[in-house]
Design an enzyme around this catalytic site. Structure first.
Site, mmCIF file in Angstrom:
data_model
loop_
_atom_site.group_PDB
_atom_site.id
_atom_site.type_symbol
_atom_site.label_atom_id
_atom_site.label_comp_id
_atom_site.label_asym_id
_atom_site.label_seq_id
_atom_site.Cartn_x
_atom_site.Cartn_y
_atom_site.Cartn_z
ATOM 1 N N SER A 1 0.852 -1.199 0.000
ATOM 2 C CA SER A 1 0.000 0.000 0.000
ATOM 3 C C SER A 1 0.876 1.233 0.000
ATOM 4 O O SER A 1 1.712 1.421 0.889
ATOM 5 C CB SER A 1 -0.888 0.016 1.254
ATOM 6 O OG SER A 1 -1.289 1.349 1.533
ATOM 7 N N HIS B 1 -1.544 -1.674 -3.936
ATOM 8 C CA HIS B 1 -2.775 -1.356 -3.203
ATOM 9 C C HIS B 1 -2.909 0.163 -3.063
ATOM 10 O O HIS B 1 -2.010 0.831 -2.555
ATOM 11 C CB HIS B 1 -2.695 -2.030 -1.824
ATOM 12 C CG HIS B 1 -3.903 -1.879 -0.976
ATOM 13 N ND1 HIS B 1 -4.987 -2.739 -1.062
ATOM 14 C CD2 HIS B 1 -4.214 -0.986 -0.003
ATOM 15 C CE1 HIS B 1 -5.906 -2.382 -0.177
ATOM 16 N NE2 HIS B 1 -5.458 -1.306 0.482
ATOM 17 N N ASP C 1 -5.149 3.234 -1.591
ATOM 18 C CA ASP C 1 -6.152 3.570 -0.579
ATOM 19 C C ASP C 1 -6.827 4.897 -0.892
ATOM 20 O O ASP C 1 -6.244 5.964 -0.713
ATOM 21 C CB ASP C 1 -5.486 3.638 0.802
ATOM 22 C CG ASP C 1 -5.102 2.255 1.298
ATOM 23 O OD1 ASP C 1 -5.989 1.382 1.363
ATOM 24 O OD2 ASP C 1 -3.911 2.045 1.605
ATOM 25 N N MET D 1 -9.582 7.576 -0.034
ATOM 26 C CA MET D 1 -10.374 8.029 1.126
ATOM 27 C C MET D 1 -11.017 9.372 0.817
ATOM 28 O O MET D 1 -10.388 10.229 0.197
ATOM 29 C CB MET D 1 -9.471 8.166 2.353
ATOM 30 C CG MET D 1 -8.676 6.909 2.666
ATOM 31 S SD MET D 1 -7.710 7.107 4.155
ATOM 32 C CE MET D 1 -6.713 5.592 4.095
ATOM 33 N N HIS E 1 -8.713 0.257 -3.172
ATOM 34 C CA HIS E 1 -9.508 0.075 -1.950
ATOM 35 C C HIS E 1 -10.255 1.376 -1.678
ATOM 36 O O HIS E 1 -9.672 2.355 -1.219
ATOM 37 C CB HIS E 1 -8.540 -0.285 -0.801
ATOM 38 C CG HIS E 1 -9.189 -0.415 0.531
ATOM 39 N ND1 HIS E 1 -8.466 -0.425 1.704
ATOM 40 C CD2 HIS E 1 -10.494 -0.554 0.898
ATOM 41 C CE1 HIS E 1 -9.298 -0.553 2.725
ATOM 42 N NE2 HIS E 1 -10.522 -0.622 2.263
ATOM 43 N N MET F 1 -12.488 3.727 0.263
ATOM 44 C CA MET F 1 -13.073 4.030 1.574
ATOM 45 C C MET F 1 -13.845 5.330 1.409
ATOM 46 O O MET F 1 -13.432 6.398 1.868
ATOM 47 C CB MET F 1 -11.946 4.156 2.612
ATOM 48 C CG MET F 1 -11.327 2.814 2.982
ATOM 49 S SD MET F 1 -9.665 2.960 3.667
ATOM 50 C CE MET F 1 -8.711 2.923 2.148
ATOM 51 N N MET G 1 -10.397 -5.912 7.302
ATOM 52 C CA MET G 1 -9.616 -4.822 7.903
ATOM 53 C C MET G 1 -9.169 -5.235 9.304
ATOM 54 O O MET G 1 -9.979 -5.659 10.124
ATOM 55 C CB MET G 1 -10.453 -3.541 8.004
ATOM 56 C CG MET G 1 -10.889 -2.929 6.685
ATOM 57 S SD MET G 1 -9.540 -2.524 5.564
ATOM 58 C CE MET G 1 -8.564 -1.372 6.541
ATOM 59 N N GLY H 1 -8.451 4.367 7.632
ATOM 60 C CA GLY H 1 -8.234 5.806 7.625
ATOM 61 C C GLY H 1 -6.759 6.180 7.597
ATOM 62 O O GLY H 1 -6.381 7.165 6.975
ATOM 63 N N GLY I 1 -2.452 4.732 7.753
ATOM 64 C CA GLY I 1 -1.436 3.695 7.780
ATOM 65 C C GLY I 1 -0.719 3.724 9.120
ATOM 66 O O GLY I 1 -0.913 4.644 9.919
ATOM 67 N N ASP J 1 -5.811 -6.411 5.507
ATOM 68 C CA ASP J 1 -5.336 -5.034 5.344
ATOM 69 C C ASP J 1 -5.249 -4.322 6.694
ATOM 70 O O ASP J 1 -6.237 -4.240 7.420
ATOM 71 C CB ASP J 1 -6.304 -4.283 4.413
ATOM 72 C CG ASP J 1 -5.784 -2.907 4.020
ATOM 73 O OD1 ASP J 1 -4.616 -2.591 4.327
ATOM 74 O OD2 ASP J 1 -6.559 -2.144 3.404
ATOM 75 N N GLY J 2 -4.053 -3.805 6.965
ATOM 76 C CA GLY J 2 -3.874 -2.979 8.156
ATOM 77 C C GLY J 2 -2.962 -3.597 9.196
ATOM 78 O O GLY J 2 -3.254 -4.651 9.751
ATOM 79 N N GLY J 3 -1.815 -2.957 9.411
ATOM 80 C CA GLY J 3 -0.929 -3.356 10.502
ATOM 81 C C GLY J 3 -0.084 -4.591 10.252
ATOM 82 O O GLY J 3 0.549 -5.112 11.176
ATOM 83 N N GLY K 1 1.760 -1.668 4.172
ATOM 84 C CA GLY K 1 2.010 -0.259 3.863
ATOM 85 C C GLY K 1 3.257 0.266 4.534
ATOM 86 O O GLY K 1 4.365 0.181 3.999
ATOM 87 N N SER K 2 3.076 0.786 5.764
ATOM 88 C CA SER K 2 4.166 1.511 6.417
ATOM 89 C C SER K 2 5.394 0.639 6.664
ATOM 90 O O SER K 2 6.508 1.153 6.666
ATOM 91 C CB SER K 2 3.671 2.119 7.722
ATOM 92 O OG SER K 2 3.052 1.136 8.495
HETATM 93 C C1 DX5 Z 1 -5.974 1.718 6.103
HETATM 94 C C2 DX5 Z 1 -5.577 1.283 4.715
HETATM 95 C C3 DX5 Z 1 -4.458 0.283 4.668
HETATM 96 C C4 DX5 Z 1 -3.252 0.622 5.469
HETATM 97 C C5 DX5 Z 1 -2.010 -0.126 5.112
HETATM 98 O O1 DX5 Z 1 -7.120 2.488 6.040
HETATM 99 O O2 DX5 Z 1 -6.658 0.697 4.073
HETATM 100 O O3 DX5 Z 1 -4.197 -0.111 3.342
HETATM 101 O O4 DX5 Z 1 -2.998 1.955 5.502
HETATM 102 O O5 DX5 Z 1 -0.943 0.439 5.792
HETATM 103 P P1 DX5 Z 1 -0.247 -0.223 7.068
HETATM 104 O O6 DX5 Z 1 0.390 -1.505 6.581
HETATM 105 O O7 DX5 Z 1 0.733 0.789 7.487
HETATM 106 O O8 DX5 Z 1 -1.297 -0.494 8.102
HETATM 107 ZN ZN ZN Z 2 -6.262 -0.434 2.203
#
Ligand code: DX5
Ligand code: ZN
Length: 220
Positions: free
Chosen positions: A10, A34, A36, A38, A67, A69, A138, A143, A145, A176-178, A198-199
């Site tokens: 991401s 990926h 994101d 928003m 994705h 949101m 999720m 919202g 990363g 997805d997420g963390g 992502g991060s």
């Molecule tokens: C959160 C996003 C994710 C997320 C991925 O709203 O959908 O794709 O940011 O980033 P990490 O891996 O840092 O959680």
């Molecule tokens: Zn995402």
């Protein structure tokens, strides 16, 4: 045969002033990129729209995993598809008629997915399991990363697969997420088909190396 888990970096936490390089760094290890999207309403953050997706499309041949949101996805899916999205997921509770959005995404030639946030009970997903190609589980509140994965969400991966099997269908699950190297084994053993990272890739000092490390763990 060993299951091959797919990787979808991401770019949310990438350096947007140097996206070309960032994408080139992860490309060799990625199954999807990926993206994101928003809207500042469905989630408390605002990112980018079709214009940026279109620009990214020019930077890579890797399939784009969009994705959404956002509220009112039907208004936007065509623009994202035209911009080059290959997979389009949207959220439960983001619109009135999920079924018609799923159908519209497929009709546009993209692969439809439905995302479920931690606060939304799993039973709300059940009516759509036979219609989507994938479910996005999720593991953070969407919202931002860089949040911590909620380990209790991983049970949902198995539960989604079980619910689908009971209906005589199969569905892929994207987590997805963390996700990071420290919890990747746990995420894989839950039965995940695709991991979004992502991060822990783009926030690291060496993006290419971080992506390669994740790829190596996924490949066992
Ligand atoms: C959160 C996003 C994710 C997320 C991925 O709203 O959908 O794709 O940011 O980033 P990490 O891996 O840092 O959680
Ligand atoms: Zn995402």
């Amino acid at each position: 045969m060993q299951r091959r888990v797919k990787l979808a970096p991401s770019i949310l936490n990438a350096d947007f002033s140097a996206l070309r390089g960032a994408i080139a760094d992860v490309e060799p290890f990625s199954d999807y990129i990926h993206l994101d999207v928003m809207d500042g309403h469905f989630v408390p953050n605002l990112t980018f729209g079709p214009l940026v997706v279109e620009a990214i499309r020019k930077l890579t041949d890797v399939p784009l995993d969009c994705h959404l949101m956002i509220y009112n996805p039907p208004e936007w899916i065509e623009a994202f598809r035209d911009a080059g999205a290959d997979r389009i997921s949207f959220h439960l509770r983001s619109c009135r008629d999920h079924e018609s959005v799923i159908r519209a995404i497929r009709h546009l030639g993209a692969s439809p997915g439905l995302a479920i946030s931690p606060e939304v009970p799993l039973f709300e997903l059940k009516p759509y399991l036979g219609m989507v190609d994938f479910v996005v589980v999720m593991c953070v509140y969407p919202g931002f990363g860089g949040q911590k994965l909620m380990p209790e969400m991983l049970n949902r991966v198995t539960a989604v697969k079980r619910d689908a099997a009971e209906q005589g269908v199969t569905v892929e699950v994207e987590v997805d997420g963390g996700v990071k190297t420290g919890n990747l084994e746990q995420v894989i053993s839950a039965g995940t088909d695709t991991v979004v990272v992502g991060s822990s890739i783009f926030g690291s000092g060496n993006v290419a190396e971080a992506a390669r490390d994740i790829r190596n763990i996924l490949d066992g």
